[in-house]
Write an enzyme that holds these catalytic residues in place. Structure first.
Site, mmCIF file in Angstrom:
data_model
loop_
_atom_site.group_PDB
_atom_site.id
_atom_site.type_symbol
_atom_site.label_atom_id
_atom_site.label_comp_id
_atom_site.label_asym_id
_atom_site.label_seq_id
_atom_site.Cartn_x
_atom_site.Cartn_y
_atom_site.Cartn_z
ATOM 1 N N ASP A 1 0.815 -1.216 0.000
ATOM 2 C CA ASP A 1 0.000 0.000 0.000
ATOM 3 C C ASP A 1 0.848 1.266 0.000
ATOM 4 O OD1 ASP A 1 1.025 -0.313 2.513
ATOM 5 O OD2 ASP A 1 -0.851 0.084 3.592
ATOM 6 N N HIS B 1 23.765 1.180 -19.540
ATOM 7 C CA HIS B 1 22.734 1.565 -18.581
ATOM 8 C C HIS B 1 22.955 0.886 -17.229
ATOM 9 C CE1 HIS B 1 19.873 2.661 -22.129
ATOM 10 N NE2 HIS B 1 20.704 3.637 -21.828
ATOM 11 N N ASP C 1 26.697 9.312 -15.151
ATOM 12 C CA ASP C 1 25.653 9.845 -16.033
ATOM 13 C C ASP C 1 24.465 10.129 -15.132
ATOM 14 O OD1 ASP C 1 23.592 10.265 -17.855
ATOM 15 O OD2 ASP C 1 24.334 8.772 -19.276
ATOM 16 N N ASP D 1 20.853 16.285 -17.908
ATOM 17 C CA ASP D 1 21.433 14.992 -18.301
ATOM 18 C C ASP D 1 22.903 15.216 -18.654
ATOM 19 O OD1 ASP D 1 22.018 12.479 -19.200
ATOM 20 O OD2 ASP D 1 20.600 12.492 -20.869
ATOM 21 N N HIS E 1 25.851 3.581 -29.656
ATOM 22 C CA HIS E 1 24.647 4.411 -29.478
ATOM 23 C C HIS E 1 24.757 5.662 -30.336
ATOM 24 C CE1 HIS E 1 26.883 7.243 -26.899
ATOM 25 N NE2 HIS E 1 27.343 6.199 -26.222
ATOM 26 N N HIS F 1 20.152 12.899 -27.837
ATOM 27 C CA HIS F 1 18.691 12.821 -27.878
ATOM 28 C C HIS F 1 18.121 14.164 -27.455
ATOM 29 C CE1 HIS F 1 18.877 12.527 -23.473
ATOM 30 N NE2 HIS F 1 19.822 11.611 -23.645
ATOM 31 N N HIS G 1 14.565 11.737 -22.348
ATOM 32 C CA HIS G 1 14.569 11.401 -23.767
ATOM 33 C C HIS G 1 13.289 12.006 -24.325
ATOM 34 C CE1 HIS G 1 17.239 7.673 -22.785
ATOM 35 N NE2 HIS G 1 17.940 8.779 -22.894
ATOM 36 N N GLU H 1 26.649 13.412 -26.675
ATOM 37 C CA GLU H 1 27.239 12.448 -25.758
ATOM 38 C C GLU H 1 28.003 11.324 -26.472
ATOM 39 O OE1 GLU H 1 24.256 9.822 -23.866
ATOM 40 O OE2 GLU H 1 22.761 11.240 -24.627
ATOM 41 N N TYR I 1 33.644 2.507 -25.492
ATOM 42 C CA TYR I 1 33.492 1.487 -24.460
ATOM 43 C C TYR I 1 34.329 0.279 -24.891
ATOM 44 C CZ TYR I 1 29.612 4.687 -24.103
ATOM 45 O OH TYR I 1 28.865 5.836 -24.042
ATOM 46 N N ARG J 1 32.390 8.336 -21.519
ATOM 47 C CA ARG J 1 31.338 9.112 -22.175
ATOM 48 C C ARG J 1 31.403 10.526 -21.626
ATOM 49 N NH1 ARG J 1 27.506 5.856 -21.536
ATOM 50 N NH2 ARG J 1 26.315 6.668 -19.751
ATOM 51 N N GLU K 1 29.050 14.029 -21.821
ATOM 52 C CA GLU K 1 27.729 14.475 -22.270
ATOM 53 C C GLU K 1 27.406 15.860 -21.718
ATOM 54 O OE1 GLU K 1 23.102 12.832 -22.133
ATOM 55 O OE2 GLU K 1 24.587 12.104 -20.687
#
Length: 435
Positions: free
Chosen positions: A37, A239, A256, A267, A346, A350, A357, A381, A385, A402, A404
């Site tokens: 709940d 991710h 990130d 972001d 990637h 975006h 996104h 970004e 890798y 990365r 960004e």
């Protein structure tokens, strides 16, 4: 939270101008149960919020193109429920404060929608967003059709309201830009704190705690998405959100993370050495990614296609891989063969806005690459890798980088509104040395 009524009224009028003799219907996001709940903190549907600024569940909006009216349906005032769960505006206050034509109890929605459907040519919905609500409107539409014997027409077709709203949301107005820049500024502060606080032999979640503390301390109650705090080989998982590994002295740390401020997302990604000093191989990979990001940002301006921007980033990253002797041959050959996809899998960025996104495609209705316009906001970004593999020099094993930033297209170029976070090797090492 300040409510800029004029902004939401203006947006509703634009949508109404597209409806002609039709009716549009939008629904608030439902509350989401976390366990038994208890519920997750409520987050309003972005489309609904974009047109209303109203942040309560159990709400709906009808836009009536026949009369030019906007009608909100919301919960009634309820002293008992407010004692337990908090303040509700109620219809009367909601109408006055948010400047709707009318505001009515949510219990009256079905009856009222049925009356608005009569005489309308079309019904516009965010099709597929909330299937149960789509079915609810469909049933009311069928009921309206059944009453055509009375000489009143019912809508002949459904249309997708996102076709209008996505185009609107793609170009940010000044009010949105002010909120995006605040989200970006808070996100930047958090990344700086994270760099200053990171030490070997901490756990990733301890760094995540610094991010969240900084977000909330500056008025951003929630992250815009689950923060990625990925050290060592974890950075090669795009991710990664477990954030539970112990950070080693020799690791790079990829963060990130972004704050959500009044519905708008930041972001930012930065990658830096846990011990404050890049190794030779880490520096080489890092600078290859940074060169690609800087070249991409320099190319962003009105009337350039997103495909052209993406190509600039890809060529720079592939050239970096060749310079590192991770790939061989020519840039064109590595792109044509897809050899680079092991290390860069990637896109270059975006849209960003109410959703991290954000809505709006990269191609127009004819399938042609979209041309950038003033007011569009995007991330930039690039990343590399490099997982451990027999055909990869050992010095580069498990290095994930990365970088960004968030940018808005301006009249002649673009503005990087998250530039406060250091991103050159020298800047990062200097900041961490003086922590």
């Amino acid at each position: 939270m300040n409510i800029n009524t004029d902004v939401y009224q203006k947006r509703r009028k634009i949508v109404l101008s597209h409806l002609n003799n039709g009716v549009a219907v939008l629904f608030a996001a439902p509350e989401q149960r976390r366990s038994n709940d208890t519920y997750f903190a409520y987050r309003q549907d972005s489309y609904f919020y974009y047109l209303t600024g109203f942040n309560e569940p159990e709400s709906a909006l009808i836009l009536d193109g026949k009369t030019g009216q906007s009608i909100l349906f919301c919960r009634n005032k309820d002293q008992l429920r407010e004692t337990w769960d908090g303040f509700r505006f109620g219809p009367q206050a909601a109408q006055e404060i948010f400047a709707f034509s009318k505001a009515l109890p949510i219990d009256e929605f079905d009856e009222q929608l049925l009356s608005y459907l009569k005489g309308a040519d079309t019904v516009s919905l965010l099709l597929g967003l909330y299937p149960d609500q789509d079915q609810r409107v469909l049933q009311l539409w069928q009921k309206a059709k059944a009453q055509m014997w009375a000489g009143i027409n019912a809508p002949k077709q459904f249309t997708d309201l996102s076709l209008v709203l996505n185009q609107m949301r793609l170009i940010k107005d000044e009010y949105e830009l002010s909120l995006l820049k605040q989200a970006g500024a808070i996100s930047a502060k958090a990344h700086i704190v994270a760099m200053q606080k990171t030490q070997p032999n901490q756990y990733e979640y301890q760094v995540e705690a610094e991010l969240l503390h900084t977000f909330v301390s500056h008025g951003a109650r929630y992250p815009a998405y689950e923060s990625i705090v990925a050290s060592g080989k974890n950075a090669c998982t795009l991710h990664y959100v477990n954030n539970q590994s112990l950070m080693k002295d020799s690791d790079l740390l990829l963060i990130d993370a972004g704050a959500e401020f009044q519905g708008y997302a930041g972001d930012i990604t930065r990658t830096f050495p846990v011990n404050g000093v890049f190794s030779g191989a880490q520096k080489e990979v890092y600078e290859a990614v940074l060169n690609a990001q800087l070249a991409t940002i320099a190319a962003i301006k009105p009337n350039i296609s997103w495909q052209a921007v993406s190509d600039i980033a890809l060529k720079a990253l592939v050239q970096g891989l060749i310079d590192l002797k991770i790939l061989s041959g020519t840039v064109e050959g590595a792109i044509e063969s897809g050899a680079y996809k092991r290390f860069y899998m990637h896109g270059i960025g975006h849209w960003i806005g109410l959703d991290v996104h954000d809505v709006g495609g990269r191609f127009d209705e004819q399938g042609q690459p979209l041309l950038l316009q003033k007011g569009m906001c995007t991330t930039v970004e690039p990343g590399l890798y490099i997982s451990a593999a027999d055909d990869v020099p050992k010095a580069f094993h498990n290095i994930g980088v990365r970088i960004e930033d968030n940018v808005v297209v301006t009249e002649l170029a673009c503005e990087v509104y998250t530039a406060d976070v250091p991103k050159t090797v020298a800047q990062i090492e200097a900041l961490m040395k003086n922590q």
